[in-house]
Design a protein around this motif. Structure first.
Motif, PDB file in Angstrom:
ATOM      1  N   VAL A   1       8.649 -11.188  15.115  1.00 46.26           N
ATOM      2  CA  VAL A   1       8.704 -11.037  16.672  1.00 46.26           C
ATOM      3  C   VAL A   1       7.708 -10.549  17.262  1.00 46.26           C
ATOM      4  O   VAL A   1       7.256 -10.890  18.239  1.00 46.26           O
ATOM      5  CB  VAL A   1      10.145 -10.541  17.134  1.00 46.26           C
ATOM      6  N   ASP A   2       7.238  -9.475  16.990  1.00 44.85           N
ATOM      7  CA  ASP A   2       6.224  -8.387  17.422  1.00 44.85           C
ATOM      8  C   ASP A   2       4.886  -9.018  17.299  1.00 44.85           C
ATOM      9  O   ASP A   2       4.006  -8.980  18.225  1.00 44.85           O
ATOM     10  CB  ASP A   2       6.412  -7.090  16.968  1.00 44.85           C
ATOM     11  N   CYS A   3       4.529  -9.726  16.089  1.00 48.33           N
ATOM     12  CA  CYS A   3       3.478 -10.203  15.963  1.00 48.33           C
ATOM     13  C   CYS A   3       3.125 -11.618  16.337  1.00 48.33           C
ATOM     14  O   CYS A   3       2.071 -12.314  16.347  1.00 48.33           O
ATOM     15  CB  CYS A   3       2.614 -10.002  14.626  1.00 48.33           C
ATOM     16  N   HIS A   4       4.350 -12.170  16.575  1.00 44.78           N
ATOM     17  CA  HIS A   4       4.360 -14.007  16.782  1.00 44.78           C
ATOM     18  C   HIS A   4       3.642 -14.420  15.652  1.00 44.78           C
ATOM     19  O   HIS A   4       2.733 -15.284  15.804  1.00 44.78           O
ATOM     20  CB  HIS A   4       3.788 -14.250  18.104  1.00 44.78           C
ATOM     21  N   ALA A   5       3.928 -14.078  14.537  1.00 42.42           N
ATOM     22  CA  ALA A   5       3.413 -14.903  13.268  1.00 42.42           C
ATOM     23  C   ALA A   5       4.289 -14.642  12.099  1.00 42.42           C
ATOM     24  O   ALA A   5       5.234 -13.793  12.070  1.00 42.42           O
ATOM     25  CB  ALA A   5       2.012 -13.974  13.040  1.00 42.42           C
ATOM     26  N   TRP A   6       4.232 -15.479  11.006  1.00 45.54           N
ATOM     27  CA  TRP A   6       4.771 -15.468   9.848  1.00 45.54           C
ATOM     28  C   TRP A   6       4.426 -14.287   8.854  1.00 45.54           C
ATOM     29  O   TRP A   6       3.145 -14.005   8.923  1.00 45.54           O
ATOM     30  CB  TRP A   6       4.683 -16.589   9.218  1.00 45.54           C
ATOM     31  N   ARG A   7       5.375 -13.481   8.324  1.00 41.95           N
ATOM     32  CA  ARG A   7       4.940 -12.347   7.609  1.00 41.95           C
ATOM     33  C   ARG A   7       5.907 -12.718   6.404  1.00 41.95           C
ATOM     34  O   ARG A   7       6.921 -13.418   6.332  1.00 41.95           O
ATOM     35  CB  ARG A   7       5.183 -11.141   7.988  1.00 41.95           C
ATOM     36  N   SER A   8       5.614 -11.919   5.221  1.00 45.24           N
ATOM     37  CA  SER A   8       6.466 -11.724   4.297  1.00 45.24           C
ATOM     38  C   SER A   8       6.397 -10.600   3.605  1.00 45.24           C
ATOM     39  O   SER A   8       5.370  -9.748   3.739  1.00 45.24           O
ATOM     40  CB  SER A   8       6.208 -13.136   2.876  1.00 45.24           C
ATOM     41  N   PHE A   9       7.400 -10.147   2.616  1.00 47.22           N
ATOM     42  CA  PHE A   9       7.545  -8.935   1.538  1.00 47.22           C
ATOM     43  C   PHE A   9       8.086  -9.156   0.333  1.00 47.22           C
ATOM     44  O   PHE A   9       8.924 -10.115   0.203  1.00 47.22           O
ATOM     45  CB  PHE A   9       8.059  -7.712   2.768  1.00 47.22           C
TER      46      PHE A   9
ATOM     47  N   ASP B   1       0.787  -1.367   0.066  1.00 44.87           N
ATOM     48  CA  ASP B   1      -0.105  -0.004   0.037  1.00 44.87           C
ATOM     49  C   ASP B   1       0.757   1.195   0.091  1.00 44.87           C
ATOM     50  O   ASP B   1       0.294   2.308   0.066  1.00 44.87           O
ATOM     51  CB  ASP B   1      -1.060   0.015   1.100  1.00 44.87           C
ATOM     52  N   GLY B   2       2.075   1.195  -0.096  1.00 49.29           N
ATOM     53  CA  GLY B   2       3.149   2.325  -0.041  1.00 49.29           C
ATOM     54  C   GLY B   2       3.582   2.748   1.191  1.00 49.29           C
ATOM     55  O   GLY B   2       4.414   3.517   1.278  1.00 49.29           O
ATOM     56  N   SER B   3       2.968   2.260   2.371  1.00 47.46           N
ATOM     57  CA  SER B   3       3.412   2.835   3.585  1.00 47.46           C
ATOM     58  C   SER B   3       4.801   1.745   4.221  1.00 47.46           C
ATOM     59  O   SER B   3       4.977   0.922   3.374  1.00 47.46           O
ATOM     60  CB  SER B   3       2.299   2.404   4.747  1.00 47.46           C
ATOM     61  N   THR B   4       5.543   2.393   4.934  1.00 44.51           N
ATOM     62  CA  THR B   4       6.763   1.889   5.480  1.00 44.51           C
ATOM     63  C   THR B   4       6.498   0.679   6.457  1.00 44.51           C
ATOM     64  O   THR B   4       5.881   1.203   7.562  1.00 44.51           O
ATOM     65  CB  THR B   4       7.660   2.753   5.827  1.00 44.51           C
ATOM     66  N   ARG B   5       7.183  -0.265   6.828  1.00 38.94           N
ATOM     67  CA  ARG B   5       6.947  -1.261   7.774  1.00 38.94           C
ATOM     68  C   ARG B   5       8.413  -1.437   8.367  1.00 38.94           C
ATOM     69  O   ARG B   5       9.222  -1.753   7.696  1.00 38.94           O
ATOM     70  CB  ARG B   5       6.492  -2.635   7.298  1.00 38.94           C
ATOM     71  N   HIS B   6       8.196  -0.996   9.737  1.00 40.26           N
ATOM     72  CA  HIS B   6       9.535  -1.260  10.486  1.00 40.26           C
ATOM     73  C   HIS B   6       9.360  -2.618  11.080  1.00 40.26           C
ATOM     74  O   HIS B   6       8.408  -2.776  12.040  1.00 40.26           O
ATOM     75  CB  HIS B   6       9.786  -0.161  11.590  1.00 40.26           C
ATOM     76  N   ALA B   7       9.969  -3.684  10.774  1.00 44.86           N
ATOM     77  CA  ALA B   7       9.865  -4.953  11.144  1.00 44.86           C
ATOM     78  C   ALA B   7      10.922  -5.557  11.952  1.00 44.86           C
ATOM     79  O   ALA B   7      12.032  -5.156  12.044  1.00 44.86           O
ATOM     80  CB  ALA B   7       9.698  -6.172   9.914  1.00 44.86           C
ATOM     81  N   LEU B   8      10.574  -6.565  12.911  1.00 50.22           N
ATOM     82  CA  LEU B   8      11.694  -6.983  13.713  1.00 50.22           C
ATOM     83  C   LEU B   8      11.319  -8.772  13.719  1.00 50.22           C
ATOM     84  O   LEU B   8      10.545  -9.217  13.969  1.00 50.22           O
ATOM     85  CB  LEU B   8      11.336  -6.727  15.214  1.00 50.22           C
ATOM     86  N   GLY B   9      12.262  -9.223  12.789  1.00 43.83           N
ATOM     87  CA  GLY B   9      12.042 -10.727  12.344  1.00 43.83           C
ATOM     88  C   GLY B   9      13.298 -11.415  12.641  1.00 43.83           C
ATOM     89  O   GLY B   9      14.416 -10.985  13.051  1.00 43.83           O
ATOM     90  N   THR B  10      12.984 -12.933  12.514  1.00 46.34           N
ATOM     91  CA  THR B  10      14.000 -13.846  12.597  1.00 46.34           C
ATOM     92  C   THR B  10      13.918 -15.193  11.792  1.00 46.34           C
ATOM     93  O   THR B  10      12.695 -15.370  11.404  1.00 46.34           O
ATOM     94  CB  THR B  10      14.287 -14.184  14.120  1.00 46.34           C
TER      95      THR B  10
END
Length: 110
Positions: free
Chosen positions: A59-67, A24-33
């Motif tokens: 790590v923040d959402c305790h779920a899998w994400r992708s980009f 959507d054009g917004s910026t996501r600050h992620a914390l992942g592993t």
């Protein structure tokens, strides 16, 4: 070395802050592993079938994400407190597995 390769290497070492642009054009600050959680990825077990995205454990959402890989903006350093935080991640994953097993009437934990 490309920035995405740096990110993947660091994700395998621990928890990493990084930034990407969402669809959507917004910026996501992620914390992942990707350390110690790779075996919880659902699917065929083959290498990533989608070569233009990267999946990571948020790590923040305790779920899998992708980009989308091309949308990566910046990569931070591996966090020092990774070991303690991974303990919390493992507990969250075990709890989700227990809940799933209860709803599917599979073998229960003792």
């Amino acid at each position: 070395m490309r920035e995405i390769e740096i990110l993947i290497g660091r994700l395998h070492k621990g928890i990493v802050p990084f930034v990407y642009t969402k669809k959507d054009g917004s910026t996501r600050h992620a914390l992942g592993t990707l350390r110690g959680v790779e075996n919880t990825i659902k699917g065929t077990g083959r290498d990533r079938e989608c070569s233009w995205t990267l999946r990571y454990y948020d790590v923040d959402c305790h779920a899998w994400r992708s980009f989308v890989i091309d949308n990566l903006v910046s990569v931070g350093e591996v966090r020092k407190s990774t070991i303690d935080e991974h303990h919390d991640i493992c507990l969250a994953l075990v709890f989700r597995l227990m809940e799933k097993m209860k709803t599917e009437h599979d073998v229960a934990f003792a």
